[in-house]
Design an enzyme around this catalytic site. Structure first.
Site, short mmCIF file in Angstrom:
data_model
loop_
_atom_site.label_atom_id
_atom_site.label_comp_id
_atom_site.label_asym_id
_atom_site.label_seq_id
_atom_site.Cartn_x
_atom_site.Cartn_y
_atom_site.Cartn_z
N ASN A 195 116.99 85.61 -26.92
CA ASN A 195 118.39 85.29 -26.72
C ASN A 195 118.63 83.79 -26.92
OD1 ASN A 195 119.79 87.73 -26.24
ND2 ASN A 195 118.78 87.89 -24.26
N ASP A 222 105.94 83.73 -29.87
CA ASP A 222 105.43 83.07 -28.67
C ASP A 222 104.72 81.79 -29.11
OD1 ASP A 222 105.45 83.28 -25.84
OD2 ASP A 222 103.30 83.67 -25.85
N PHE A 269 113.12 69.67 -27.15
CA PHE A 269 112.92 70.26 -25.82
C PHE A 269 111.43 70.32 -25.52
CE2 PHE A 269 111.24 74.53 -26.77
CZ PHE A 269 111.39 74.54 -28.14
N GLY A 270 111.11 70.85 -24.35
CA GLY A 270 109.70 71.08 -23.99
C GLY A 270 108.87 69.80 -24.07
N LYS A 325 112.16 68.06 -37.95
CA LYS A 325 111.17 68.73 -37.10
C LYS A 325 110.92 70.15 -37.61
CE LYS A 325 110.34 70.84 -32.66
NZ LYS A 325 110.86 71.28 -31.36
N HIS A 366 105.44 74.13 -36.09
CA HIS A 366 104.73 75.38 -35.85
C HIS A 366 105.66 76.58 -36.06
CE1 HIS A 366 106.58 73.34 -32.53
NE2 HIS A 366 106.63 74.43 -31.79
N ARG A 367 106.84 76.57 -35.39
CA ARG A 367 107.75 77.71 -35.50
C ARG A 367 108.31 77.81 -36.92
NH1 ARG A 367 109.34 77.34 -30.85
NH2 ARG A 367 110.52 75.49 -31.37
P1 IMP Z 1 108.32 79.84 -26.36
O1 IMP Z 1 107.25 80.85 -26.57
O2 IMP Z 1 109.04 79.49 -27.65
O3 IMP Z 1 109.25 80.19 -25.26
O4 IMP Z 1 107.59 78.49 -25.92
C1 IMP Z 1 106.82 78.39 -24.73
C2 IMP Z 1 106.80 76.96 -24.23
O5 IMP Z 1 106.12 76.12 -25.18
C3 IMP Z 1 108.17 76.33 -24.06
O6 IMP Z 1 108.69 76.58 -22.79
C4 IMP Z 1 107.88 74.85 -24.26
O7 IMP Z 1 107.38 74.29 -23.07
C5 IMP Z 1 106.77 74.86 -25.27
N1 IMP Z 1 107.31 74.73 -26.64
C6 IMP Z 1 107.52 75.73 -27.53
N2 IMP Z 1 108.01 75.26 -28.68
C7 IMP Z 1 108.13 73.92 -28.50
C8 IMP Z 1 108.59 72.86 -29.35
O8 IMP Z 1 109.00 73.05 -30.51
N3 IMP Z 1 108.54 71.62 -28.81
C9 IMP Z 1 108.11 71.36 -27.56
N4 IMP Z 1 107.69 72.29 -26.73
C10 IMP Z 1 107.69 73.58 -27.20
#
Ligand code: IMP
Length: 191
Positions: free
Chosen positions: A9, A69, A149-150, A172, A177-178
C-alpha cells in the site's frame, strides 16, 4: 490488459511501478482488491517474506501477484540488520532509533561495507519466480542528508561521495536495490 497485484500500500512504490508498466500491465494495489489484511512477515529471509506476501494474495484473493522485501546487510555485523531492518531497534519502525543503534554497534569498526538487497517474489498461476537487486556501499560515521527514508542518511552507495539521503529520488532509484530488482521484473514482463 494483463492485471497483477503489487502486494503493497506504499503509494510511492505503486506510482513508480505504474509509470514503468504503463500501457502494458495494470497494477492493482492491496486496497484495489479490498485487502486490508495485516500480512505476517514471519520468515527469517527476504526471499521467505516476499513469498509469504505474494502467496497470501494469490491463495486468498486469486490474483497473480508480486511482493518485495528489503534489508540492509552490514558485512562486519554478519549481515545484520538484514531481514530485521525495519525493527532493528524494536517494533515500531522508527528509522531514527534504527540508525542510532546501527551507528553505535559500528563505533569501533573500520570495515564500513554494507549493501541494500531487495527481493521481489512473483506468482503467476503456479509459477513462482524471484528477482534480486543489490547496491553496494558504505555506512557513514554520521547521518547526512534529509531525502528518502529508513537508513538513507547513513548509506553511501559505491562510486558516490554522498549518501542516498543527499540524492534526489530519480538518481537514487536509478541505482538502488529496489530499482534494480524492479528493472529485472519489468524486463521479465516485457518478454
Ligand atoms: P521494506 O521491505 O521495503 O519494507 O523495507 C524494510 C526496511 O528496510 C525499511 O523499513 C527500511 O528501514 C529499510 N529500507 C528499505 N528500503 C530502503 C531504502 O531505499 N533506503 C533506506 N532504508 C530502506
Amino acid at each position: 490488459m494483463k492485471k497483477i497485484v503489487f502486494a503493497t500500500n506504499n503509494s510511492h512504490k505503486l506510482e513508480e511501478l505504474r509509470k514503468l508498466t504503463e500501457g502494458k500491465i495494470e497494477i492493482l494495489s492491496l486496497k484495489d482488491i479490498n485487502c486490508d489484511d495485516d500480512i505476517p512477515e514471519t520468515a527469517d529471509t527476504l526471499e521467505g517474506n516476499a513469498l509469504i506476501k505474494a502467496r497470501w494474495v494469490k491463495n486468498r484473493y486469486g490474483y497473480d501477484c508480486f511482493a518485495d522485501d528489503t534489508g540492509l546487510e552490514v558485512e562486519v555485523l554478519n549481515g545484520a540488520p538484514g531481514v530485521y531492518s525495519a525493527r532493528y531497534a524494536g517494533d515500531g519502525h522508527d528509522s531514527h532509533a534504527n540508525m542510532k543503534l546501527l551507528l553505535s554497534n559500528m563505533t569501533d569498526k573500520d570495515n564500513r561495507k554494507a549493501r541494500f538487497r531487495t527481493v521481489v517474489a512473483l506468482i503467476e498461476g503456479d509459477d513462482e519466480r524471484l528477482f534480486e537487486g543489490i547496491v553496494n556501499g558504505l555506512i557513514t560515521y554520521e547521518p547526512k542528508g534529509t531525502s528518502g527514508f529508513g537508513y538513507d542518511p547513513i548509506f553511501q552507495p559505491e562510486g558516490h561521495d554522498v549518501t542516498f539521503a543527499e540524492m534526489n529520488a530519480e538518481d537514487k532509484n536509478s541505482i538502488s536495490h529496489r530499482g534494480r530488482a524492479v528493472a529485472k521484473l519489468i524486463d521479465y514482463f516485457s518478454l
